[in-house]
Design a protein around this motif. Structure first.
Motif, PDB file in Angstrom:
ATOM      1  N   VAL A 178       2.012  -8.896  15.903  1.00 37.27           N
ATOM      2  CA  VAL A 178       2.244  -7.545  15.409  1.00 37.27           C
ATOM      3  C   VAL A 178       3.409  -7.570  14.434  1.00 37.27           C
ATOM      4  CG1 VAL A 178       1.294  -6.311  17.392  1.00 37.27           C
ATOM      5  CG2 VAL A 178       3.686  -7.031  17.427  1.00 37.27           C
ATOM      6  N   ILE A 179       3.261  -6.800  13.357  1.00 38.88           N
ATOM      7  CA  ILE A 179       4.317  -6.726  12.352  1.00 38.88           C
ATOM      8  C   ILE A 179       4.233  -5.371  11.665  1.00 38.88           C
ATOM      9  CG2 ILE A 179       2.828  -7.833  10.633  1.00 38.88           C
ATOM     10  CD1 ILE A 179       5.360  -9.018   9.367  1.00 38.88           C
ATOM     11  N   CYS A 180       5.361  -4.759  11.439  1.00 36.24           N
ATOM     12  CA  CYS A 180       5.419  -3.472  10.758  1.00 36.24           C
ATOM     13  C   CYS A 180       5.661  -3.711   9.278  1.00 36.24           C
ATOM     14  CB  CYS A 180       6.537  -2.613  11.348  1.00 36.24           C
ATOM     15  SG  CYS A 180       6.670  -0.980  10.589  1.00 36.24           S
ATOM     16  N   LEU A 181       4.838  -3.090   8.436  1.00 37.42           N
ATOM     17  CA  LEU A 181       4.933  -3.273   6.991  1.00 37.42           C
ATOM     18  C   LEU A 181       5.267  -1.970   6.276  1.00 37.42           C
ATOM     19  CD1 LEU A 181       1.880  -5.646   6.466  1.00 37.42           C
ATOM     20  CD2 LEU A 181       4.291  -6.252   6.615  1.00 37.42           C
ATOM     21  N   ASP A 182       5.918  -1.067   6.964  1.00 34.58           N
ATOM     22  CA  ASP A 182       6.306   0.190   6.324  1.00 34.58           C
ATOM     23  C   ASP A 182       7.171  -0.102   5.096  1.00 34.58           C
ATOM     24  OD1 ASP A 182       4.981   1.503   8.270  1.00 34.58           O
ATOM     25  OD2 ASP A 182       6.745   2.247   9.335  1.00 34.58           O
ATOM     26  N   GLY A 183       6.851   0.544   3.981  1.00 35.59           N
ATOM     27  CA  GLY A 183       7.650   0.407   2.779  1.00 35.59           C
ATOM     28  C   GLY A 183       7.143  -0.630   1.801  1.00 35.59           C
ATOM     29  N   TYR A 184       6.194  -1.472   2.193  1.00 32.14           N
ATOM     30  CA  TYR A 184       5.654  -2.483   1.278  1.00 32.14           C
ATOM     31  C   TYR A 184       4.441  -1.932   0.541  1.00 32.14           C
ATOM     32  CZ  TYR A 184       8.624  -5.935   3.576  1.00 32.14           C
ATOM     33  OH  TYR A 184       9.705  -6.627   4.069  1.00 32.14           O
ATOM     34  N   ARG A 185       4.256  -2.398  -0.702  1.00 30.19           N
ATOM     35  CA  ARG A 185       3.083  -2.015  -1.477  1.00 30.19           C
ATOM     36  C   ARG A 185       1.873  -2.820  -1.031  1.00 30.19           C
ATOM     37  NH1 ARG A 185       7.014  -2.735  -5.435  1.00 30.19           N
ATOM     38  NH2 ARG A 185       6.011  -4.691  -6.066  1.00 30.19           N
ATOM     39  N   ASP A 186       0.682  -2.304  -1.349  1.00 26.45           N
ATOM     40  CA  ASP A 186      -0.550  -2.963  -0.928  1.00 26.45           C
ATOM     41  C   ASP A 186      -0.598  -4.418  -1.354  1.00 26.45           C
ATOM     42  OD1 ASP A 186      -1.479  -0.746   0.319  1.00 26.45           O
ATOM     43  OD2 ASP A 186      -3.033  -0.252  -1.139  1.00 26.45           O
ATOM     44  N   GLU A 187      -0.199  -4.682  -2.594  1.00 26.37           N
ATOM     45  CA  GLU A 187      -0.295  -6.048  -3.103  1.00 26.37           C
ATOM     46  C   GLU A 187       0.708  -6.998  -2.458  1.00 26.37           C
ATOM     47  OE1 GLU A 187       2.081  -3.557  -6.136  1.00 26.37           O
ATOM     48  OE2 GLU A 187       0.304  -3.338  -4.836  1.00 26.37           O
ATOM     49  N   GLU A 188       1.651  -6.467  -1.704  1.00 24.06           N
ATOM     50  CA  GLU A 188       2.649  -7.298  -1.036  1.00 24.06           C
ATOM     51  C   GLU A 188       2.298  -7.615   0.416  1.00 24.06           C
ATOM     52  OE1 GLU A 188       6.792  -5.908  -3.129  1.00 24.06           O
ATOM     53  OE2 GLU A 188       5.930  -4.545  -1.651  1.00 24.06           O
ATOM     54  N   LEU A 189       1.295  -6.922   0.955  1.00 25.62           N
ATOM     55  CA  LEU A 189       1.029  -7.024   2.388  1.00 25.62           C
ATOM     56  C   LEU A 189       0.659  -8.434   2.821  1.00 25.62           C
ATOM     57  CD1 LEU A 189      -0.984  -3.733   3.052  1.00 25.62           C
ATOM     58  CD2 LEU A 189       1.484  -4.131   3.220  1.00 25.62           C
ATOM     59  N   LEU A 190      -0.261  -9.060   2.100  1.00 30.13           N
ATOM     60  CA  LEU A 190      -0.758 -10.369   2.519  1.00 30.13           C
ATOM     61  C   LEU A 190       0.359 -11.402   2.553  1.00 30.13           C
ATOM     62  CD1 LEU A 190      -3.155 -12.060   3.367  1.00 30.13           C
ATOM     63  CD2 LEU A 190      -3.703 -12.423   0.956  1.00 30.13           C
ATOM     64  N   ASP A 191       1.184 -11.427   1.503  1.00 29.50           N
ATOM     65  CA  ASP A 191       2.292 -12.385   1.466  1.00 29.50           C
ATOM     66  C   ASP A 191       3.276 -12.128   2.603  1.00 29.50           C
ATOM     67  OD1 ASP A 191       1.285 -13.688  -0.725  1.00 29.50           O
ATOM     68  OD2 ASP A 191       2.514 -12.596  -2.185  1.00 29.50           O
ATOM     69  N   GLN A 192       3.554 -10.852   2.885  1.00 32.79           N
ATOM     70  CA  GLN A 192       4.505 -10.529   3.944  1.00 32.79           C
ATOM     71  C   GLN A 192       3.987 -10.954   5.314  1.00 32.79           C
ATOM     72  OE1 GLN A 192       7.614  -9.375   3.747  1.00 32.79           O
ATOM     73  NE2 GLN A 192       7.485  -9.451   1.515  1.00 32.79           N
ATOM     74  N   VAL A 193       2.689 -10.755   5.545  1.00 30.67           N
ATOM     75  CA  VAL A 193       2.130 -11.139   6.845  1.00 30.67           C
ATOM     76  C   VAL A 193       2.111 -12.653   6.999  1.00 30.67           C
ATOM     77  CG1 VAL A 193       0.087 -11.054   8.303  1.00 30.67           C
ATOM     78  CG2 VAL A 193       0.767  -9.048   7.019  1.00 30.67           C
ATOM     79  N   LEU A 194       1.656 -13.351   5.965  1.00 31.56           N
ATOM     80  CA  LEU A 194       1.626 -14.820   6.033  1.00 31.56           C
ATOM     81  C   LEU A 194       3.021 -15.382   6.243  1.00 31.56           C
ATOM     82  CD1 LEU A 194      -0.988 -15.806   3.302  1.00 31.56           C
ATOM     83  CD2 LEU A 194      -1.060 -16.423   5.721  1.00 31.56           C
ATOM     84  N   SER A 195       3.983 -14.855   5.489  1.00 31.34           N
ATOM     85  CA  SER A 195       5.359 -15.336   5.628  1.00 31.34           C
ATOM     86  C   SER A 195       5.908 -15.033   7.018  1.00 31.34           C
ATOM     87  CB  SER A 195       6.236 -14.674   4.557  1.00 31.34           C
ATOM     88  OG  SER A 195       7.598 -15.015   4.729  1.00 31.34           O
ATOM     89  N   GLY A 196       5.623 -13.808   7.505  1.00 31.40           N
ATOM     90  CA  GLY A 196       6.142 -13.413   8.806  1.00 31.40           C
ATOM     91  C   GLY A 196       5.564 -14.231   9.942  1.00 31.40           C
ATOM     92  N   ILE A 197       4.268 -14.444   9.931  1.00 34.47           N
ATOM     93  CA  ILE A 197       3.658 -15.151  11.052  1.00 34.47           C
ATOM     94  C   ILE A 197       4.041 -16.629  11.047  1.00 34.47           C
ATOM     95  CG2 ILE A 197       1.465 -15.770   9.918  1.00 34.47           C
ATOM     96  CD1 ILE A 197       0.071 -14.966  12.562  1.00 34.47           C
ATOM     97  N   ARG A 198       4.172 -17.214   9.855  1.00 30.18           N
ATOM     98  CA  ARG A 198       4.579 -18.621   9.792  1.00 30.18           C
ATOM     99  C   ARG A 198       6.017 -18.788  10.275  1.00 30.18           C
ATOM    100  NH1 ARG A 198       1.801 -19.729   3.879  1.00 30.18           N
ATOM    101  NH2 ARG A 198      -0.266 -20.381   4.651  1.00 30.18           N
ATOM    102  N   THR A 199       6.881 -17.862   9.895  1.00 28.33           N
ATOM    103  CA  THR A 199       8.275 -17.938  10.344  1.00 28.33           C
ATOM    104  C   THR A 199       8.374 -17.759  11.857  1.00 28.33           C
ATOM    105  OG1 THR A 199       9.081 -17.096   8.223  1.00 28.33           O
ATOM    106  CG2 THR A 199      10.552 -16.879  10.136  1.00 28.33           C
ATOM    107  N   ARG A 200       7.663 -16.782  12.386  1.00 27.22           N
ATOM    108  CA  ARG A 200       7.776 -16.471  13.809  1.00 27.22           C
ATOM    109  C   ARG A 200       7.087 -17.495  14.704  1.00 27.22           C
ATOM    110  NH1 ARG A 200       6.228 -10.201  13.696  1.00 27.22           N
ATOM    111  NH2 ARG A 200       5.932 -10.590  15.953  1.00 27.22           N
TER     112      ARG A 200
END
Length: 232
Positions: A178-200
């Motif tokens: 689970v990850i909250c993406l409030d405040g990110y634009r649509d085109e940023e979502l995929l990168d943020q999720v991939l980065s977040g899950i790999r880090t965690r």
């Protein structure tokens, strides 16, 4: 009485075939009842129940996060305050899957303003026991889907990597990512999720559980805020 010709009775195939049991009782055929229109209904084919979608997941749009989350119609704070208890609980459970969390938040109605409701929701999230956190995480979607706004070259490969990362995360931590993406634009979502899950994925289980609990709290807060703000 039915007479069988001698030529048939003497044939080998007739002599070797089993003789059916005959009864002198008349066979009664019960007529089918017509409908009110006078028609006799046809036999109904066997139907299978359609598969049920997950009850809730994580919003895939801006202001949400990485997995699908069915949209709940906005109701507004005034209506929420006056809902019957079970309806209020159902509304809250669409934001967080812990029954005790929903009961605590519902019990303090009416709320004078949205900020008071969000503060109560946060406090109830902080007080979740280990079992209640497990309950809430179990209610999140188990089926990652493509993120809204993810387009262009490399998108398919990125989604393939995301699914593999989700599977590894669930294997390691025994609950969904689970990850909250409030405040990110649509085109940023995929990168943020991939980065977040790999880090965690590098976190220790206890550390990641605390991170997941806080992300769930943020998700819950965002869902609840949108639910209250979109009503009249």
């Amino acid at each position: 009485m039915v007479r069988i010709p001698a030529s048939v009775r003497s044939s080998p195939s007739f002599l070797q075939s089993p003789v059916p049991h005959l009864s002198n009782r008349p066979i009664r055929i019960r007529p089918r009842r017509p409908t009110l229109s006078g028609d006799i209904p046809a036999a109904r084919p066997t139907t299978l129940r359609p598969p049920q979608p997950p009850r809730r997941g994580i919003s895939s749009r801006v202001g949400g996060a990485a997995l699908p989350h069915p949209r709940t119609e906005g109701i507004g704070l005034l209506r929420f305050n006056t809902l019957p208890r079970e309806d209020a609980l159902a509304t809250l459970l669409s934001c967080c899957g812990s029954r005790r969390w929903a009961e605590r938040v519902a019990a303090h109605r009416p709320y004078p303003d949205p900020e008071s409701l969000l503060a109560a929701a946060d406090e109830a999230c902080y007080d979740l026991t280990a079992a209640e956190l497990d309950e809430a995480l179990a209610e999140e979607s188990l089926s990652p889907q493509p993120l809204v706004g993810a387009r262009g070259p490399g998108t398919l490969a990125a989604h393939t990597a995301l699914r593999a990362a989700h599977a590894e995360y669930e294997r390691r931590f025994r609950h969904v990512f689970v990850i909250c993406l409030d405040g990110y634009r649509d085109e940023e979502l995929l990168d943020q999720v991939l980065s977040g899950i790999r880090t965690r994925l590098g976190n220790e289980p206890d550390e990641e559980r605390a991170v997941a609990a806080d992300e769930l709290r943020r998700l819950t807060r965002g869902r609840l805020a949108r639910l209250m703000a979109s009503g009249s």
